[in-house]
Design a protein around this motif. Sequence first.
Motif, PDB file in Angstrom:
ATOM      1  N   THR A   2       1.994  -4.908  -5.591  1.00  0.00           N
ATOM      2  CA  THR A   2       3.342  -4.691  -6.112  1.00  0.00           C
ATOM      3  C   THR A   2       4.167  -3.888  -5.118  1.00  0.00           C
ATOM      4  OG1 THR A   2       2.812  -2.593  -7.198  1.00  0.00           O
ATOM      5  CG2 THR A   2       2.380  -4.626  -8.451  1.00  0.00           C
ATOM      6  N   GLN A   3       5.487  -3.863  -5.336  1.00  0.00           N
ATOM      7  CA  GLN A   3       6.349  -3.076  -4.457  1.00  0.00           C
ATOM      8  C   GLN A   3       6.005  -1.590  -4.528  1.00  0.00           C
ATOM      9  OE1 GLN A   3      10.350  -4.472  -5.669  1.00  0.00           O
ATOM     10  NE2 GLN A   3      10.535  -5.358  -3.626  1.00  0.00           N
ATOM     11  N   LEU A   4       5.632  -1.104  -5.720  1.00  0.00           N
ATOM     12  CA  LEU A   4       5.249   0.303  -5.841  1.00  0.00           C
ATOM     13  C   LEU A   4       3.965   0.581  -5.082  1.00  0.00           C
ATOM     14  CD1 LEU A   4       6.529   2.758  -7.134  1.00  0.00           C
ATOM     15  CD2 LEU A   4       5.173   2.336  -9.205  1.00  0.00           C
ATOM     16  N   GLU A   5       3.035  -0.343  -5.119  1.00  0.00           N
ATOM     17  CA  GLU A   5       1.797  -0.188  -4.345  1.00  0.00           C
ATOM     18  C   GLU A   5       2.089  -0.229  -2.850  1.00  0.00           C
ATOM     19  OE1 GLU A   5      -1.393  -2.190  -7.512  1.00  0.00           O
ATOM     20  OE2 GLU A   5      -0.320  -3.440  -6.062  1.00  0.00           O
ATOM     21  N   GLN A   6       3.007  -1.102  -2.439  1.00  0.00           N
ATOM     22  CA  GLN A   6       3.395  -1.139  -1.029  1.00  0.00           C
ATOM     23  C   GLN A   6       4.033   0.180  -0.608  1.00  0.00           C
ATOM     24  OE1 GLN A   6       5.641  -4.756   0.134  1.00  0.00           O
ATOM     25  NE2 GLN A   6       4.969  -5.625  -1.800  1.00  0.00           N
ATOM     26  N   LEU A   7       4.859   0.745  -1.496  1.00  0.00           N
ATOM     27  CA  LEU A   7       5.499   2.017  -1.179  1.00  0.00           C
ATOM     28  C   LEU A   7       4.466   3.126  -1.036  1.00  0.00           C
ATOM     29  CD1 LEU A   7       7.971   3.754  -0.726  1.00  0.00           C
ATOM     30  CD2 LEU A   7       8.277   3.890  -3.209  1.00  0.00           C
ATOM     31  N   ARG A   8       3.475   3.151  -1.913  1.00  0.00           N
ATOM     32  CA  ARG A   8       2.434   4.183  -1.798  1.00  0.00           C
ATOM     33  C   ARG A   8       1.642   4.024  -0.502  1.00  0.00           C
ATOM     34  NH1 ARG A   8       1.839   3.422  -7.745  1.00  0.00           N
ATOM     35  NH2 ARG A   8       2.802   5.289  -8.689  1.00  0.00           N
ATOM     36  N   ALA A   9       1.429   2.784  -0.077  1.00  0.00           N
ATOM     37  CA  ALA A   9       0.763   2.571   1.208  1.00  0.00           C
ATOM     38  C   ALA A   9       1.619   3.109   2.348  1.00  0.00           C
ATOM     39  CB  ALA A   9       0.479   1.077   1.409  1.00  0.00           C
ATOM     40  N   ALA A  10       2.936   2.915   2.265  1.00  0.00           N
ATOM     41  CA  ALA A  10       3.838   3.457   3.286  1.00  0.00           C
ATOM     42  C   ALA A  10       3.835   4.978   3.250  1.00  0.00           C
ATOM     43  CB  ALA A  10       5.254   2.921   3.065  1.00  0.00           C
ATOM     44  N   MET A  11       3.756   5.552   2.059  1.00  0.00           N
ATOM     45  CA  MET A  11       3.676   7.006   1.931  1.00  0.00           C
ATOM     46  C   MET A  11       2.407   7.533   2.584  1.00  0.00           C
ATOM     47  SD  MET A  11       5.055   7.146  -2.020  1.00  0.00           S
ATOM     48  CE  MET A  11       4.176   8.674  -2.386  1.00  0.00           C
ATOM     49  N   ASP A  12       1.299   6.836   2.391  1.00  0.00           N
ATOM     50  CA  ASP A  12       0.046   7.232   3.042  1.00  0.00           C
ATOM     51  C   ASP A  12       0.221   7.237   4.551  1.00  0.00           C
ATOM     52  OD1 ASP A  12      -1.270   7.568   0.642  1.00  0.00           O
ATOM     53  OD2 ASP A  12      -2.192   5.576   0.657  1.00  0.00           O
ATOM     54  N   GLY A  13       0.889   6.191   5.069  1.00  0.00           N
ATOM     55  CA  GLY A  13       1.113   6.107   6.506  1.00  0.00           C
ATOM     56  C   GLY A  13       1.985   7.230   7.025  1.00  0.00           C
ATOM     57  N   ALA A  14       2.880   7.734   6.174  1.00  0.00           N
ATOM     58  CA  ALA A  14       3.765   8.833   6.568  1.00  0.00           C
ATOM     59  C   ALA A  14       3.138  10.191   6.312  1.00  0.00           C
ATOM     60  CB  ALA A  14       5.090   8.723   5.820  1.00  0.00           C
ATOM     61  N   GLY A  15       1.947  10.201   5.699  1.00  0.00           N
ATOM     62  CA  GLY A  15       1.255  11.457   5.459  1.00  0.00           C
ATOM     63  C   GLY A  15       1.857  12.303   4.361  1.00  0.00           C
ATOM     64  N   VAL A  16       2.421  11.666   3.332  1.00  0.00           N
ATOM     65  CA  VAL A  16       2.989  12.431   2.223  1.00  0.00           C
ATOM     66  C   VAL A  16       2.296  12.047   0.920  1.00  0.00           C
ATOM     67  CG1 VAL A  16       5.222  12.758   3.337  1.00  0.00           C
ATOM     68  CG2 VAL A  16       4.874  10.759   1.869  1.00  0.00           C
ATOM     69  N   ASP A  17       2.207  13.019   0.009  1.00  0.00           N
ATOM     70  CA  ASP A  17       1.582  12.806  -1.287  1.00  0.00           C
ATOM     71  C   ASP A  17       2.571  12.289  -2.320  1.00  0.00           C
ATOM     72  OD1 ASP A  17      -0.928  14.081  -0.405  1.00  0.00           O
ATOM     73  OD2 ASP A  17       0.280  15.918  -0.399  1.00  0.00           O
ATOM     74  N   ALA A  18       3.846  12.539  -2.098  1.00  0.00           N
ATOM     75  CA  ALA A  18       4.894  12.137  -3.036  1.00  0.00           C
ATOM     76  C   ALA A  18       6.159  11.857  -2.246  1.00  0.00           C
ATOM     77  CB  ALA A  18       5.135  13.225  -4.072  1.00  0.00           C
TER      78      ALA A  18
END
Length: 350
Positions: A2-18
């Motif tokens: 999902t788009q939300l799952e894709q966003l969380r993957a991008a957040m992981d890549g940016a090193g942020v928890d939220a």
Amino acid sequence: MTQLEQLRAAMDGAGVDALWVSDPANVRAVSGFSSGKDGKVLVTRDGAVLYTDGRYTVQAQEESRIEQHIARPPETYQDAAERVRGGRVGFEAEHLTVAGLDALHEHWEAELVPTRGLVEGVRLIKTPQEVEAIREAQALADRVFAQVRPIIRAGVRELDVALELEMGLRRAGAEVGFDVIVASGPRGAMPHGVASERVIEDGDLVTIDFGARVRGYHSDMTRTVAVGRPSDEMRRVYEAVLEAEEAAVAAVKPGVRAADLDALARGILERHGLAEAFAHSLGHGVGLNIHEGPGLRGTSEDVLEPGMVITVEPGAYLPGVGGVRIEDLVLVTEGGHEVLSHTPKEPLPE
């Protein structure tokens, strides 16, 4: 995914928890809430919350795909504080104001990290539902242009043409996507020449750039039409721009570098002696914003993928003389592309 799952993957890549989402289009993209300018979204590893105020209680319940918290600051920040305590929280550096950042520092015990393009990266690839909204917006714009085309004639003000386009869009149930460009005669040399009091004259080329907005999603199309017989010089410019536009559209497919498309169109105009007259990039993505990624310009690192919706819009502008731009709205498909704009590109009268 999902788009939300894709966003969380991008957040992981940016090193942020939220991620604290403040850009209105990004708020809408993540939540579905259409009044994004009056909302914020907090995305965490295990949840997502829309924050807005009491004016939007019913609307948020009807539209939002995620949890809603109805409050005004500082309560908004206080609720979010418990969800982000001790973590690394990204904020949208290209949108959040200094005052907004100060408020987060004041209320949160968290490390605040500037981020860029996380939600925008997810938005590059449209969902089938997003494509359908864009397709509907463009089909509506095509119909309205056909209705208005007969009034584009000598003796009519540019403003009157723009008004008819705007009224047509609204009567059809759409919003006006952006300021309507109607640039006739010498004003055609202005790429963003919004409609003026100028009266269209015989022999003018008239550039019209407009779009609809349906369920938040935009269309975008430009046509240059002749009123009477244009000069030989402007006929030459029109044919050159049309050649460049059609060649670039034909080259759209997955795996093509956006910069290469720009170079293709630019090279054609250069061969016609119009390199300096092409004063902008070849195109851009279209969605919740009228201008978004990918960017079709010489410095772009974007590569086309299925599901992207882009414009292809070369132009040539001669100060004091006139200009031409021709623009199609194009969906990148698995097998190549689909042109969503169907208004004919009129041959110039002899």
